[in-house]
Structures are given as C-alpha cells and as structure tokens.
Write an enzyme that holds these catalytic residues in place. Structure first.
Site, PDB file in Angstrom:
ATOM      1  N   GLU A  59       9.494 -18.400  52.639  1.00  0.00           N
ATOM      2  CA  GLU A  59       9.498 -18.896  54.005  1.00  0.00           C
ATOM      3  C   GLU A  59      10.278 -20.207  54.110  1.00  0.00           C
ATOM      4  O   GLU A  59      10.947 -20.455  55.118  1.00  0.00           O
ATOM      5  CB  GLU A  59       8.064 -19.092  54.489  1.00  0.00           C
ATOM      6  N   PRO A 263      10.188 -12.332  37.494  1.00  0.00           N
ATOM      7  CA  PRO A 263       8.894 -12.179  38.174  1.00  0.00           C
ATOM      8  C   PRO A 263       8.815 -13.026  39.439  1.00  0.00           C
ATOM      9  O   PRO A 263       9.409 -14.106  39.529  1.00  0.00           O
ATOM     10  CB  PRO A 263       7.879 -12.655  37.125  1.00  0.00           C
ATOM     11  N   ARG A 264       8.061 -12.549  40.412  1.00  0.00           N
ATOM     12  CA  ARG A 264       7.930 -13.241  41.695  1.00  0.00           C
ATOM     13  C   ARG A 264       7.216 -14.581  41.540  1.00  0.00           C
ATOM     14  O   ARG A 264       7.557 -15.546  42.226  1.00  0.00           O
ATOM     15  CB  ARG A 264       7.143 -12.338  42.669  1.00  0.00           C
ATOM     16  N   GLY A 305      13.605 -20.860  42.265  1.00  0.00           N
ATOM     17  CA  GLY A 305      14.626 -21.383  43.154  1.00  0.00           C
ATOM     18  C   GLY A 305      16.040 -20.986  42.807  1.00  0.00           C
ATOM     19  O   GLY A 305      16.993 -21.556  43.359  1.00  0.00           O
ATOM     20  N   GLU A 306      16.215 -20.013  41.902  1.00  0.00           N
ATOM     21  CA  GLU A 306      17.557 -19.629  41.483  1.00  0.00           C
ATOM     22  C   GLU A 306      17.883 -18.174  41.808  1.00  0.00           C
ATOM     23  O   GLU A 306      18.858 -17.629  41.296  1.00  0.00           O
ATOM     24  CB  GLU A 306      17.728 -19.871  39.978  1.00  0.00           C
ATOM     25  N   ASN A 330      12.140  -9.953  49.662  1.00  0.00           N
ATOM     26  CA  ASN A 330      13.278 -10.116  50.565  1.00  0.00           C
ATOM     27  C   ASN A 330      14.530  -9.379  50.066  1.00  0.00           C
ATOM     28  O   ASN A 330      15.240  -9.874  49.192  1.00  0.00           O
ATOM     29  CB  ASN A 330      13.577 -11.613  50.724  1.00  0.00           C
ATOM     30  N   GLU A 333      18.504 -11.013  50.710  1.00  0.00           N
ATOM     31  CA  GLU A 333      19.244 -11.886  49.803  1.00  0.00           C
ATOM     32  C   GLU A 333      20.329 -11.146  49.022  1.00  0.00           C
ATOM     33  O   GLU A 333      21.489 -11.569  49.044  1.00  0.00           O
ATOM     34  CB  GLU A 333      18.279 -12.593  48.851  1.00  0.00           C
TER      35      GLU A 333
END
Length: 422
Positions: A59, A263-264, A305-306, A330, A333
């Site tokens: 988000e 992994p998420r 973050g990558e 998502n 992306e």
C-alpha cells in the site's frame, strides 16, 4: 457492537507490547518507538499537517504517486505518513526519506487515537486501499476532520465479512468523507456497506514508477547472475514455495535457468532457506556477495523493497499468493515492466486487474504448480511467445495509467486549505 469491539481492544491491551516484542524477534522494526502505538509521540507537534496512512509495504508503494503529488502541490504542508507494519514503515523511509513525517498509526483504542488526532491535528486524512478503524474514524468525525478512503478495493469475500457487522459497518464506512474506488465493482460493494460520495478513479498501482535506485540494483543482480534465464516466484506465501520447488524438481526447467524465490514476508526467509536445504537444493541468497555459480539453480531473495529490481531481471514471473487461496499479490508490478507474468487460480485481491490482463494477453493463468512449471519451461525457450506477452503487457499497462490524475481531480477540491508555514 461498537462497544463490544472496543471492550475487546481493552482486553487485548496488556498483550499488545508482548506481541510487538515477539514480532520484533525477526523484524526489529516492530520494537521501534512502541509508545507511538499507544498515541505517545516525541518532539514538538508539527503544524499544517496532511495525514496519509498505508498499512504495509504494498500500500505504501501504491501511495507513492499521491504522496509525490501532495509534496509538489502543497509544499507548505507537512505530510504525515503512518503505517502499521514494519515493512510499511521501512518502505515509507525508502520512498520518501525526510521529506515527510514518519509515525506509527496507534492501535484502535479510544485513548490512543484521541492522542494521535490531538497531537497532529491533521487538516485531513487519506487512507490507502481498505484500512478501516472504527474508533479512529469516530474520533476524526468528532473533531470534524475529513478522512478519505482512496485507491479503495473491497473483494466480495471481504464485503461479506463486513456485512456481518451490520449497522456498525455501515456507520463506520459512512464516516469517510468520500471514497475513491479502483473499479465499479469495488464502488458498488462500498456503497452497499454505507460509504458516501463514492467515485471510481482507477488503481494507483498502474502509475507507480520504478526508481533509478531499483534499476541500479537490477544491474548489480544481473552482473552477479550473468546471462542465464531467470524465473522468479515472487511474493510467495506460506505453502506455495514447497509446491513450486517440488514441481520444478519433478519437471526441471531448462538446464541453465535460475529460479529466484522471493517470499512475501521477511520472517519467512529462514523457513524457505530450510525448505531448500531439506530438498537438497543448492542455493545462494540475495544478501550473499559474489557471483552465482553456474551449477547453482536456486536463489533466495532475502531482502525487502527490491521487488521492482527482481522483476527487472526476470524472463518469466509468477506472482504469489495465487496458487493457494490468499487472494494474490500485485501482478501490476511485473506487467508494468513487460515481464511475462503468470498467476494461479486465486486472484480475488486483484480480480479486475487479473481478469483484464489475462483477457488482454498480458498474463497467463494456471491452476496448479505442475502447470506453472510447464508454462515457465515453455516460455523460457519461446522467444516469440515471451515477446508477444511483453507487447501485450506494456499495452495493457499503458491503457490503465492515469489514476493519479483522476484521483487528484476528485480529491484536491475536497481537501481543506493548508496555511502556509512561513
């Protein structure tokens, strides 16, 4: 019902610091500034605040076009960005740095949310996607502070859950000053739950731009890997990694392919590493130094973050949370980068985007892990097939851009004026 909800929060109150400490074992960010979770903030109170809340990393990235627009259009305002998860706060720091004020949103306890609103006195609040806190919204309404729900999405499953709360849900959703939904279906479900002033402005995730920093990370990763084809299993959820690994071991990908698993959630990095070791899969980590040996077929993406950089090096991408009924992550992306994208059967969190992408030839859907690996193996050896998917993906993405402009045209006239600080 609202009183019972609040009583349950007070019953949980003694355990909340313990929960933060426990989660902080693997994600230290949860142990930072714990007082903010209860409405206690350090330093002098800011003035002329516009508040934006995004619960977690996904988000927060979706909010980037809106935050940038706020910073550009109202430079005299101070933008307060809040999160609830450690990954969300880390994403906010990486995206916005010192240009905004960073804070935790407090737990939905009446005394905590009252302190929060008293402390920052925002001119208005903007909540990303579907983050609904009844006590917070009631306190904002009591102080005549408008709160807008934007980029809002609500699956049929979630709507049914809220509907069980009856009048409490209707009163809570009615407290939003306005709602900007992603799709007409989202808008309809939100209206049914009591939301007022509902508009359809599209999905901000189509307007998120990859940064130059992500491009540099991608270049460094590609240098480590070489010219090998890369299959990424991205944002995978608990149980999916085992399905993907076992399917590949049963029906291997082309000989020189590298499978990158991301992994998420960061607390699961070690679980997935243990899973690879148990299967006898030699692997390297993103956090390791040095090149990836030619005889190593697996890489663990143990960083946060990558994801844009990971997608940028991929020949084919699977978007996790969709093989098992988590609702999907998502898929916009990888599509935005023209990466051939595959999803599983469970994409209710991104229902319209998934359905539209598949219909446009911008993504593929599979039902099982063996079907996934078969599709990946085919695509990695099919240059024309990948090129066609790339062309359709870029066209689909381009056709859906512009949500930030539609949202701004709807939102800006409703935001209270911000007094210049000079």
């Amino acid at each position: 019902m609202h009183a019972l909800y609040t009583v349950l929060w007070y019953c949980a109150l003694p355990w909340l610091p313990l929960r933060l400490w426990w989660r902080g074992r693997k994600e230290p960010g949860y142990r930072a500034r714990i007082g903010e979770r209860f409405g206690r903030y350090r330093g002098a109170a800011p003035r002329d605040v516009l508040w934006l809340h995004a619960v977690s990393a996904g988000e927060m990235r979706a909010a980037a076009p809106l935050v940038e627009r706020l910073l550009r259009e109202w430079p005299q305002a101070q933008i307060l960005v809040t999160a609830m998860t450690a990954t969300g706060r880390e994403a906010a720091t990486a995206l916005y740095g010192e240009r905004v004020i960073h804070a935790w949103l407090p737990y939905d306890l009446p005394f905590a949310v009252a302190r929060f609103v008293e402390r920052f006195a925002p001119r208005a609040g903007i909540v990303i996607e579907t983050e609904v806190w009844p006590n917070l919204l009631r306190e904002c309404e009591r102080r005549a502070m408008p709160v807008f729900l934007v980029n809002a999405r609500l699956s049929a499953r979630s709507a049914a859950g809220y509907a069980k709360l009856g009048s409490m849900a209707r009163r809570t959703f009615a407290r939003f000053a306005g709602v900007a939904a992603q799709t007409p279906d989202d808008a309809s479900r939100l209206r049914d739950l009591g939301a007022r002033e509902v508009a359809v402005t599209g999905n901000l995730k189509f307007d998120v731009e990859a940064s130059s920093a992500q491009a540099a990370i991608a270049d460094a990763l590609r240098a480590r890997i070489g010219q090998r084809p890369v299959f990424i299993a991205a944002a995978t959820r608990d149980g999916e990694e085992a399905l993907v690994i076992d399917a590949i071991l049963s029906s291997p990908l082309p000989r020189n392919a590298l499978t990158l698993i991301v992994p998420r959630h960061p607390q699961r990095f070690e679980q997935v590493a243990a899973l690879l070791r148990a299967r006898g899969c030699a692997f390297v980590r993103r956090s390791d130094e040095g090149n990836v040996p030619a005889n190593v077929a697996w890489m663990l993406g143990d960083s946060m973050g990558e994801m844009p950089a990971y997608y940028a090096i991929a020949g084919v991408a699977f978007v996790g949370g969709s093989l098992l009924p988590f609702g999907g992550q998502n898929l916009i992306e990888p599509i935005a980068l023209g990466v051939p994208t595959i999803v599983g059967p469970h994409t209710f969190n991104f229902a319209d985007a998934a359905t539209g992408a598949i219909a446009a030839g911008a993504a593929l859907r599979v039902a099982t892990a063996p079907q996934l690996t078969a599709a990946v193996a085919t695509l990695l050896q099919d240059d024309p097939g990948r090129a066609a998917l790339r062309k359709h993906a870029l066209a689909f993405h381009a056709a859906h851009r512009g949500a930030i402009d539609r949202l701004w045209d709807w939102l800006a006239p409703q935001l209270p004026g911000v007094r210049a600080t000079g």
